[in-house]
Design a protein around this motif. Structure first.
Motif, PDB file in Angstrom:
ATOM      1  N   ALA A 184       0.885  -1.082   0.141  1.00  0.00           N
ATOM      2  CA  ALA A 184       0.081  -0.232  -0.021  1.00  0.00           C
ATOM      3  C   ALA A 184       0.788   1.055   0.079  1.00  0.00           C
ATOM      4  O   ALA A 184       0.723   2.161  -0.835  1.00  0.00           O
ATOM      5  CB  ALA A 184      -0.943  -0.082   1.117  1.00  0.00           C
ATOM      6  N   ALA A 185       2.020   1.351   0.847  1.00  0.00           N
ATOM      7  CA  ALA A 185       2.640   2.381   0.976  1.00  0.00           C
ATOM      8  C   ALA A 185       3.583   2.665  -0.446  1.00  0.00           C
ATOM      9  O   ALA A 185       3.742   3.791  -1.074  1.00  0.00           O
ATOM     10  CB  ALA A 185       3.698   2.300   1.891  1.00  0.00           C
ATOM     11  N   PHE A 227       2.650   1.762  -3.352  1.00  0.00           N
ATOM     12  CA  PHE A 227       1.473   2.143  -4.479  1.00  0.00           C
ATOM     13  C   PHE A 227       1.021   3.524  -4.213  1.00  0.00           C
ATOM     14  O   PHE A 227       0.983   4.179  -5.129  1.00  0.00           O
ATOM     15  CB  PHE A 227       0.402   1.315  -4.551  1.00  0.00           C
ATOM     16  N   SER A 228       1.290   4.075  -3.007  1.00  0.00           N
ATOM     17  CA  SER A 228       0.666   5.389  -2.858  1.00  0.00           C
ATOM     18  C   SER A 228       1.942   6.185  -3.408  1.00  0.00           C
ATOM     19  O   SER A 228       1.429   7.495  -3.740  1.00  0.00           O
ATOM     20  CB  SER A 228       0.353   5.414  -1.468  1.00  0.00           C
ATOM     21  N   VAL A 253       1.429   6.475  -7.161  1.00  0.00           N
ATOM     22  CA  VAL A 253       0.304   7.234  -7.611  1.00  0.00           C
ATOM     23  C   VAL A 253       1.022   8.700  -7.728  1.00  0.00           C
ATOM     24  O   VAL A 253       0.728   9.324  -8.468  1.00  0.00           O
ATOM     25  CB  VAL A 253      -0.875   7.166  -6.519  1.00  0.00           C
ATOM     26  N   ARG A 254       1.681   9.087  -6.664  1.00  0.00           N
ATOM     27  CA  ARG A 254       1.923  10.177  -6.681  1.00  0.00           C
ATOM     28  C   ARG A 254       3.177  10.762  -7.470  1.00  0.00           C
ATOM     29  O   ARG A 254       3.387  11.821  -8.079  1.00  0.00           O
ATOM     30  CB  ARG A 254       2.743  10.793  -5.392  1.00  0.00           C
ATOM     31  N   GLN A 273       0.800  10.255 -11.388  1.00  0.00           N
ATOM     32  CA  GLN A 273      -0.478  10.621 -11.559  1.00  0.00           C
ATOM     33  C   GLN A 273      -0.602  11.861 -12.591  1.00  0.00           C
ATOM     34  O   GLN A 273      -1.683  11.749 -13.587  1.00  0.00           O
ATOM     35  CB  GLN A 273      -1.262  11.167 -10.267  1.00  0.00           C
ATOM     36  N   ASN A 301     -10.729  12.731 -14.768  1.00  0.00           N
ATOM     37  CA  ASN A 301     -10.639  12.069 -13.640  1.00  0.00           C
ATOM     38  C   ASN A 301     -11.092  10.803 -13.283  1.00  0.00           C
ATOM     39  O   ASN A 301     -10.590   9.891 -12.469  1.00  0.00           O
ATOM     40  CB  ASN A 301     -11.428  13.123 -12.702  1.00  0.00           C
ATOM     41  N   LEU A 339      -8.738   8.287 -14.914  1.00  0.00           N
ATOM     42  CA  LEU A 339      -7.676   8.064 -13.965  1.00  0.00           C
ATOM     43  C   LEU A 339      -7.787   7.365 -12.681  1.00  0.00           C
ATOM     44  O   LEU A 339      -6.968   6.724 -12.598  1.00  0.00           O
ATOM     45  CB  LEU A 339      -7.046   9.448 -13.561  1.00  0.00           C
ATOM     46  N   GLN A 340      -8.932   7.542 -12.270  1.00  0.00           N
ATOM     47  CA  GLN A 340      -9.150   6.415 -10.677  1.00  0.00           C
ATOM     48  C   GLN A 340      -9.270   5.285 -11.389  1.00  0.00           C
ATOM     49  O   GLN A 340      -8.974   4.262 -10.547  1.00  0.00           O
ATOM     50  CB  GLN A 340     -10.343   7.105 -10.430  1.00  0.00           C
ATOM     51  N   PHE A 380      -5.860   3.669 -11.791  1.00  0.00           N
ATOM     52  CA  PHE A 380      -4.990   3.384 -10.584  1.00  0.00           C
ATOM     53  C   PHE A 380      -5.894   2.168  -9.812  1.00  0.00           C
ATOM     54  O   PHE A 380      -5.231   1.257  -9.314  1.00  0.00           O
ATOM     55  CB  PHE A 380      -4.876   4.496  -9.700  1.00  0.00           C
ATOM     56  N   MET A 381      -7.224   2.093  -9.791  1.00  0.00           N
ATOM     57  CA  MET A 381      -7.784   1.064  -9.035  1.00  0.00           C
ATOM     58  C   MET A 381      -7.635  -0.254  -9.974  1.00  0.00           C
ATOM     59  O   MET A 381      -7.521  -1.492  -9.171  1.00  0.00           O
ATOM     60  CB  MET A 381      -9.297   1.152  -9.048  1.00  0.00           C
ATOM     61  N   TRP A 389      -4.262  -1.294  -8.967  1.00  0.00           N
ATOM     62  CA  TRP A 389      -4.211  -1.946  -7.400  1.00  0.00           C
ATOM     63  C   TRP A 389      -4.561  -3.252  -7.524  1.00  0.00           C
ATOM     64  O   TRP A 389      -4.188  -4.203  -6.880  1.00  0.00           O
ATOM     65  CB  TRP A 389      -4.951  -1.007  -6.646  1.00  0.00           C
TER      66      TRP A 389
END
Lengths: 182, 108
Positions: free
Chosen positions: A19-20, A22-23, A26-27, A30, A48, A51-52, A55-56, A59
């Protein structure tokens, strides 16, 4: 594979660090992916949403990522597929509605509230919006992002020769659009 | 030699005529964090760190309180002893003290 990429892939494969990692992924990506999508769908709201979804999808598909390509190439591939699927669905919805498919891209362009720039820049966007989706994709990636044909080949799965031809035709059509408008 | 194509694209440039809402990317990243459950993990970590800090302060207070208490107590005993002697002496007049001194001397 460079050490940073190797380290990133290792962290993404570990459930506790995933999770860390992947976070931060994203940054890092993106903005690039947003503009890649936005140039295709034109409207901010649509970009928007896509893009969501991108990333999902990434993930949820991390277990399926085998590391045979770079993470960035993999993300670009997902974003491109999501964008093309989105546009195709939107066209289908427009065909079923009374408005029809005509000038869908032009309508998207005119309806967007986050549109500014010079008259020439807006005119270029109008010209690009007349191209078929795949050609628009190639033109945008080459012209605005300076992505090499070899990188494009990895992302789009199209040969370098076909990509060069596609870009050449796109440029010709845009020039024709400008000469007819003058 | 520059062709018409080059002149056209040079004039237009590579800037996009699009913008995004203020703080869009920051908010977007936070939204994805929430969706993947990372935000809550981080909050949990921050909460845990705070809990450790509070526990450390509590243990510190528990250990140091007796030390301060003992030294303060000793100081107040010394203070009280001084006060008691002064009090007793103030209650006795000088002639009584003199009588006491004379009595003690004659006994010896």
């Amino acid at each position: 594979m460079d050490p940073a990429e190797k380290d990133l892939q290792l962290q993404l494969s570990q459930p506790k660090k995933r999770a860390a990692a992947f976070s931060s992924l994203v940054r890092s990506y993106q903005e690039r992916l947003y503009w890649h999508i936005r140039k295709m769908v034109l409207s901010h709201d649509d970009a928007n949403d896509v893009l969501q979804n991108t990333f999902m999808k990434a993930w949820n598909g991390l277990d399926g990522f085998r590391g045979d390509s770079q993470v960035s190439t993999w993300l670009y591939r997902i974003a491109t597929n999501e964008t093309l699927t989105f546009l195709s669905n939107k066209r289908m919805r427009n065909l079923q509605s009374l408005d029809g498919d005509e000038d869908m891209m032009l309508q998207n362009l005119q309806a967007d509230t986050y549109m500014n720039g010079t008259e020439l820049q807006q005119k270029l966007q109008k010209a690009i919006s007349t191209l078929p989706d795949k050609q628009r994709l190639v033109f945008n990636m080459k012209y605005f992002d300076d992505i090499t044909y070899e990188q494009m080949e990895n992302i789009l799965g199209t040969s370098v020769g076909a990509l060069k031809a596609s870009y050449h035709y796109a440029v010709k059509k845009i020039e024709k659009f400008f000469s007819e408008e003058d | 030699m520059k062709t018409n194509k080059n002149i056209l694209f040079e004039e237009i440039g590579k800037e996009l005529p699009f913008s995004v809402p203020d703080n869009y990317f920051e908010q977007f990243a936070n939204q994805i964090d929430k969706q993947i459950g990372y935000s809550s993990t981080r909050t949990h970590k921050i909460f845990r760190t705070w809990m450790y800090a509070v526990a450390a302060v509590f243990v510190g207070v528990m250990v140091l309180t007796p030390v301060f208490y003992t030294s303060n107590n000793q100081r107040s005993i010394v203070k009280n002893t001084d006060n008691y002697e002064t009090y007793v002496l103030s209650q006795v007049d000088e002639s009584a003290l003199l009588d006491c001194y004379v009595d003690n001397s004659s006994t010896k």
